[in-house]
Scaffold this active site. Structure first.
Site, PDB file in Angstrom:
ATOM      1  N   HIS A 150      -1.716   7.144   3.287  1.00 22.06           N
ATOM      2  CA  HIS A 150      -0.256   7.199   3.380  1.00 22.06           C
ATOM      3  C   HIS A 150       0.241   8.466   2.687  1.00 22.06           C
ATOM      4  CE1 HIS A 150      -0.316   3.427   5.219  1.00 22.06           C
ATOM      5  NE2 HIS A 150       0.189   2.652   4.291  1.00 22.06           N
TER       6      HIS A 150
ATOM      7  N   CYS B  53       0.804  -1.220   0.000  1.00 19.90           N
ATOM      8  CA  CYS B  53       0.000   0.000   0.000  1.00 19.90           C
ATOM      9  C   CYS B  53       0.843   1.278   0.000  1.00 19.90           C
ATOM     10  CB  CYS B  53      -0.980  -0.005   1.173  1.00 19.90           C
ATOM     11  SG  CYS B  53      -0.198  -0.216   2.777  1.00 19.90           S
TER      12      CYS B  53
END
Lengths: 346, 346, 346, 346
Positions: free
Chosen positions: C237, C143
């Site tokens: 993120h 990810c």
């Protein structure tokens, strides 16, 4: 921020159209996009929802120069001091729905909660008559009061209520005017005091739940004790509530009464109304602000942990969660406007 | 973590010396430094205080094989299930001061709070006699109970107490065994339920504040209602408390009684005792966990927002803060040991 | 949690229907609602989206006993060790789209990113041939990798890339298996290390951006340096990236190339595809995880702060945000499946 | 807040005595206790350390009317605009140690870091001569620069440095003037931009590490690239740094050089000096702001995760932590004063 929330709520509203945007002198003469742009290119748009482009080019006028003839309702989301000055000017000609506390404690001003006490709107006529206004000012209660009165209203009706204790864990977005709570103050912390908050909750709760006598409100004759704290949560006021009931009732009966509350109101199908005013949850870990605040777009009061309170005669206690910037502010105000319009009152 | 806190507290203790370290089988045979080292080179030391190098090379034995002949007191900081198994083994020969709940609710076991109810230690003799132990088990109360009973004790004595309502906003470090509360669960959130916590607070409060009758404790006959929540705070349990007093007393009188409480205990000058058991603050924004938890190294219960509670007969309400891993755990247990030793009871 | 995200994504999917649910032995034989219910009545449903009632009564089978004949595609969201065991069993008969890292680094396994490197799917044939499978395993990247490769891909094509430096500030929900990051570890803190993460990003970035040579991938011959940290953010993120380009290009040109990237892919109109793969923002205060992670339901990589990097030849630097549980996990995997189906590859 | 930190640092200082307290007009004429008291009875004291009662009754004078004849050194902790106005007035007669950026970029003003570049103090004479001052202004660097230059200084000396990349995760307390960062902006978030911060770091780093040529500083001829972000951490600036060295050196050699740095300075035994300027940690999970910021009372720069950076010629990368309100502000300024006094320069 409440002002921005109004735009989010009104963007695709089936009944209302944003005819004019008013703000401080500083923003007057700008487009709305300009008004919320900072010198460094950043935006002061604060809502989670995307900036509503449809208002981007709409001109902003000075609040003091709003042409109220051009509008049918004014939604007012200013600080209390400004409200005290501006709202009478608007109300002279036009109905004003307000999130400000300025007029909440006046005898001829109802504090209205959709689904709870629309009958108090009878005071609006008295207000017009006594103040010589064509419009009126109808304030919402404080964002901490609203969840509490929604949860208490069915108890008052079904069982009677004799006393109320409430400890709130309030969200940051309720702190009002920019910049709000400083991160350094609330990180890894609890702030045990919010000026004026407890008094507001105590007085407003009795008023909202009070009885209309002619054109006056007889406050509910019940002591309310509030302790209001601030926690590091974005949105959603959490409240731990203990109630002394007028007659014995077990948690199941209380849950049933709460879950059934407001059906006749939600059945009206108003555009901003939730399908249920109160949702009662069984999971002992609920309600939680992050998980439950957005239920029905923040318009439902979520109740959990319903149980007997052994320390009080006919005591019952529970936790509740109410979205302070949705039902507790702009969208609640729009729902109130819808209700008043639907009832032919606005 | 409570075990680590014991080492911090005992590192430079003037009376006590750490004769042996006991832990699970997994750590047995290692040095303490090895026992808290992870495979990837990181350390599982969790306290804010630096790792006490003095214990680094001390060998760790299996808890089940601790040679209690080699020690005068056992400090036990294990989970409840392990405590139920291990503590009787230790107590057969040696006094055990415990942070575990395993024995708190037994008739012959006092729940001791330094400065509050040392007279309850009379039960230790009965415990020895009935169980055939040379030692005994003396548990501390739950970390949420301890601040509450310290604040209530002076009120019970000075005015009498008729009922107690408490809503807690508890810190993460009270959540016990690793890994504790998940960050995803508590970020931007409140968790409204802590299993067993409310029952513990309600029962323990009555027991700690109860009256010694011969070798039995008559619990304080007062209903206690607790709602226990978890907030995103590292250390320091915050509690909003409402008390119905036995006789009328204003906030000033209550503050004075609280501030003066425990003078005879603190005057003993025990090594871990704070100079004051309770500090009452006037600043309406206090106590706050981050600002007040470390007062007197976390050994003082900090009280603020003292005011009348209009919803209760002779009601008074206040907020308190108690450091859950200091007074509420290891250092409180060491203070208890000091008190028992000083009184010739251990 | 990735498994739950798959259900959210597939709930109303126009192409895919959930034919079977597989989980650990512990859940086998239960309905899905039972499988996510805890003993105390609470639910382990963790997504922000409401529990998809449509799956509540669907039976859960043991992962090891899934009848792959009954399904056309398997979405696999298990831990790496389980994936290494289970995915070959599934792939023997059926295509497997996986969020696990187990097979990412095998020579005959492509790491596919929708819109970036579908041509790498040519390896799936080789994989089938060499392993004797009727299906195949097609893993997504990590990810943290996925946002980086999406942002780098247009730069590789337009300018060439000579070196990449990246520092990540990763969200809690990327930490994988329950209970994830402990609140005590990350409150008021930054965690500077995530095991294996930097290696994954460095290797996967070169592989995803590599060139297909026959049925092999020639990794992009560019050094990638990653420092991966964890911050107290729920989702999204954030990465600070510096790139040395192959030819000189100013920030405006880079922004244009990024903003135009993937048009031919998004024009396919796949059900889970965002209208834009990359959104470039001018506001210097953006992207921010909380404000930008949900853009296009978390499927767009948001880039900001594009500027020259004076410390590197032909250097350009920027910040990016990528939703780690949407594009970076289940919904990205579903989009990949859509792409493969649409191209006749699954 | 920096002003308050000065008082904490100077409270028990063995060399310095607080002769006068200066603040804005608003506070002039009050005692210090009055000056930090708010109307509602709360205090604006913000430090973790207790309010230093010793200064409570000390009178506060207006900054513009400070009698500099009565003091030997002025510690200035005002905003940049005020510094530009006030510091020259003070410097006319008296040495000024400043945390403000106002004069940092002037040719005749050194930016001094204790243990790193005291030789730059030679500029103070030039400053006096050219400006006709009896005193001088000696500013500290920005709180983000200081940890970086301390970590780089030994590398410059031992290996040479060819380029520097730095991404910072900065704490809230570095945000300066009240009310600082709003909680709503940073909860569950990262803010990717701090105005002027990157430029300050880039320019100051080159200046501090520059070479004194007569009475001028030749900045280090090395490109520095900074990306500065804000995270939800109270204290402690975390920085991820990549450095291209002038000659090959492995992580072990770099660690040794860092750990040994500044021995001759710390051996001076100045009252506020830490026992080590840099501590290098092996644990891959360190440094962490919460765990490491208070090492040696926040005066040591903590380095960890030292490893080669494959993306750069002779690259090495590491993480560092520097306490922004201790070494990075008041206590660092006091240490600087001690050093100057000890060298006979103040």
């Amino acid at each position: 921020m409440a002002g921005q929330q109004f735009l989010v709520t009104l963007k695709d509203h089936p009944w209302f159209e944003v005819a004019a945007l008013a703000a401080s002198e500083r923003s007057a003469g700008k487009t709305y996009r300009q008004a919320i742009s900072r010198a460094d290119g950043s935006s002061s748009w604060q809502c989670d929802e995307a900036f509503p482009e449809v208002f981007a080019e709409q001109p902003v006028v000075a609040a003091s120069e709003l042409d109220t003839d051009s509008v049918d309702i004014v939604f007012s989301a200013v600080e209390s001091d400004a409200a005290r000055q501006l709202e009478p000017i608007y109300a002279a000609t036009t109905p004003v729905i307000s999130t400000a506390s300025a007029f909440r404690y006046e005898d001829d001003v109802p504090v209205l909660v959709p689904g709870v006490n629309l009958e108090h709107a009878a005071l609006l006529k008295r207000q017009q008559r006594e103040r010589g206004w064509k419009g009126w000012v109808a304030p919402q209660p404080n964002c901490t009061t609203i969840g509490l009165v929604i949860a208490l209203a069915p108890l008052v009706r079904a069982f009677g209520v004799e006393r109320v204790f409430m400890t709130s864990l309030q969200a940051l977005s309720g702190a009002g005017k920019s910049p709000g709570v400083a991160a350094l103050d609330v990180l890894d912390n609890v702030i045990p005091f919010i000026p004026q908050e407890e008094e507001k909750v105590e007085i407003e709760t009795r008023k909202v739940l009070g009885r209309l006598e002619g054109e006056a409100i007889e406050p509910l004759d019940v002591p309310v004790s509030a302790t209001c704290t601030r926690v590091n949560v974005r949105d959603g006021h959490f409240e731990a509530v203990t109630v002394g009931l007028g007659r014995e009732a077990g948690p199941d009966e209380v849950a049933e009464v709460m879950g059934a509350f407001g059906r006749e109101f939600t059945d009206l199908g108003l555009p901003s109304a939730p399908p249920e005013l109160i949702r009662v949850l069984d999971d002992p870990y609920r309600p939680q602000p992050r998980l439950d605040r957005d239920l029905n777009d923040g318009m439902t009061t979520v109740v959990g942990r319903l149980r007997a309170d052994q320390a009080l005669e006919r005591g019952v206690k529970f936790c509740l969660l109410s979205h302070n910037t949705k039902m507790g502010a702009a969208k609640g105000a729009v729902l109130l406007a819808e209700h008043l319009v639907q009832q032919g009152l606005a």
